[in-house]
Scaffold this active site. Structure first.
Site, PDB file in Angstrom:
ATOM      1  N   GLU A  82      30.898  39.231 -12.211  1.00  0.00           N
ATOM      2  CA  GLU A  82      29.694  39.853 -12.746  1.00  0.00           C
ATOM      3  C   GLU A  82      29.718  41.325 -12.335  1.00  0.00           C
ATOM      4  O   GLU A  82      29.838  41.638 -11.152  1.00  0.00           O
ATOM      5  CB  GLU A  82      28.434  39.216 -12.156  1.00  0.00           C
ATOM      6  CG  GLU A  82      28.336  37.719 -12.299  1.00  0.00           C
ATOM      7  CD  GLU A  82      27.197  37.152 -11.460  1.00  0.00           C
ATOM      8  OE1 GLU A  82      26.431  37.951 -10.864  1.00  0.00           O
ATOM      9  OE2 GLU A  82      27.071  35.925 -11.384  1.00  0.00           O
ATOM     10  N   ASP A 103      16.646  42.390  -6.035  1.00  0.00           N
ATOM     11  CA  ASP A 103      17.770  42.605  -5.133  1.00  0.00           C
ATOM     12  C   ASP A 103      17.296  43.049  -3.758  1.00  0.00           C
ATOM     13  O   ASP A 103      16.335  43.795  -3.623  1.00  0.00           O
ATOM     14  CB  ASP A 103      18.718  43.661  -5.719  1.00  0.00           C
ATOM     15  CG  ASP A 103      19.438  43.147  -6.945  1.00  0.00           C
ATOM     16  OD1 ASP A 103      20.057  42.080  -6.844  1.00  0.00           O
ATOM     17  OD2 ASP A 103      19.370  43.806  -7.996  1.00  0.00           O
TER      18      ASP A 103
END
Length: 269
Positions: free
Chosen positions: A51, A62
């Protein structure tokens, strides 16, 4: 390349009685040209699928590690064209390795959904992971992705109720990304007791592979997750290796070594 390459790669790992190793690294990190070198290093170490993250100024899902990498990439001047160029460079060098882009929805929407799908496919990408796109609002993207043979991977979480899981997995393609824990990305000392239950519940709704991410950072944790998941997704641990390295070259070697350790882990079911 298309979604078919992703499907075949995950099926091959299953046929070998192991989980696939899926790595994550953001484009533009540690530098714009260096991102392709970092991805190459994890592939050389044994990653089955990669990815490539599209850095975002507000990466709300995140943790601090990937936020730091995104900030570095943005200060390096990363643009979507550079992300696509990274995808192209990696796929041209590794035509049998599926490369996805993981991105928040806003950059895709601003770029243009049909344009992004066409340009990603032209660069050799096999699909997108879209953690913040609600499936109820995804029809236009799904049509564009299908036109270009791209997979659309949605994220499910331990909080997802069974009815919601069925709705998400009915729309997704490629695989299902199961978040092992509640919260943001980042390495953890434990990968989360809820992960196995989430995988089991998700599998009741779909035949798609179910891959687990958020928290895996070493071979032991990879083996633990590989015991019940079709794929083990690792991101923050790779990013941290580069952040900790004394030089760019040392960073590439560090992620190659980590990928090799994790590749052994996913084979120790």
């Amino acid at each position: 390349m298309t979604n078919a390459l992703l499907t075949t790669t995950l099926a091959n790992a299953k046929a070998e009685n192991r989980a696939a190793l899926i790595s994550y690294l953001p484009a533009g990190f540690p530098t714009i040209p260096g991102a392709a070198k970092a991805v190459q290093a994890v592939i050389d170490g044994g990653a089955d699928v990669v990815e490539i993250g599209l850095p975002h100024s507000d990466p709300v899902l995140d943790g601090a590690t990937i936020q730091t990498a995104d900030d570095i990439a943005l200060r390096n001047g990363i643009r979507i064209k550079d992300v696509l160029a990274t995808v192209r460079a990696v796929t041209e060098a590794n035509p049998t390795v599926p490369i996805l882009v993981m991105t928040y929805w806003n950059p895709v929407d601003r770029y243009g959904q049909a344009r992004f799908a066409a340009d990603l496919a032209a660069a050799g990408g096999v699909g997108c992971i879209l953690p913040d796109l609600p499936v109820e609002e995804a029809d236009e993207w799904l049509a564009a992705a299908a036109e270009h043979g791209l997979a659309t991977v949605f994220v499910v979480a331990p909080s997802s109720q069974d009815q919601r899981l069925a709705l998400i997995t009915a729309k997704g393609t490629g695989f299902v990304y199961a978040a092992a824990v509640m919260g943001v990305t980042g390495t953890r000392t434990q990968v989360g007791a809820m992960a196995e239950d989430l995988v089991e519940r998700t599998r009741r709704t779909t035949d798609l592979p179910v891959c687990v991410g958020l928290g895996v950072s070493n071979a032991e944790q990879a083996a633990e997750v590989a015991a019940f998941a079709d794929g083990v997704i690792v991101g923050s641990a790779f990013v941290q290796r580069i952040l900790d390295a004394p030089s760019e070259d040392a960073g590439y070697e560090a992620v190659r070594e980590l990928a090799a350790e994790l590749a052994q882990g996913v084979r120790k079911r």
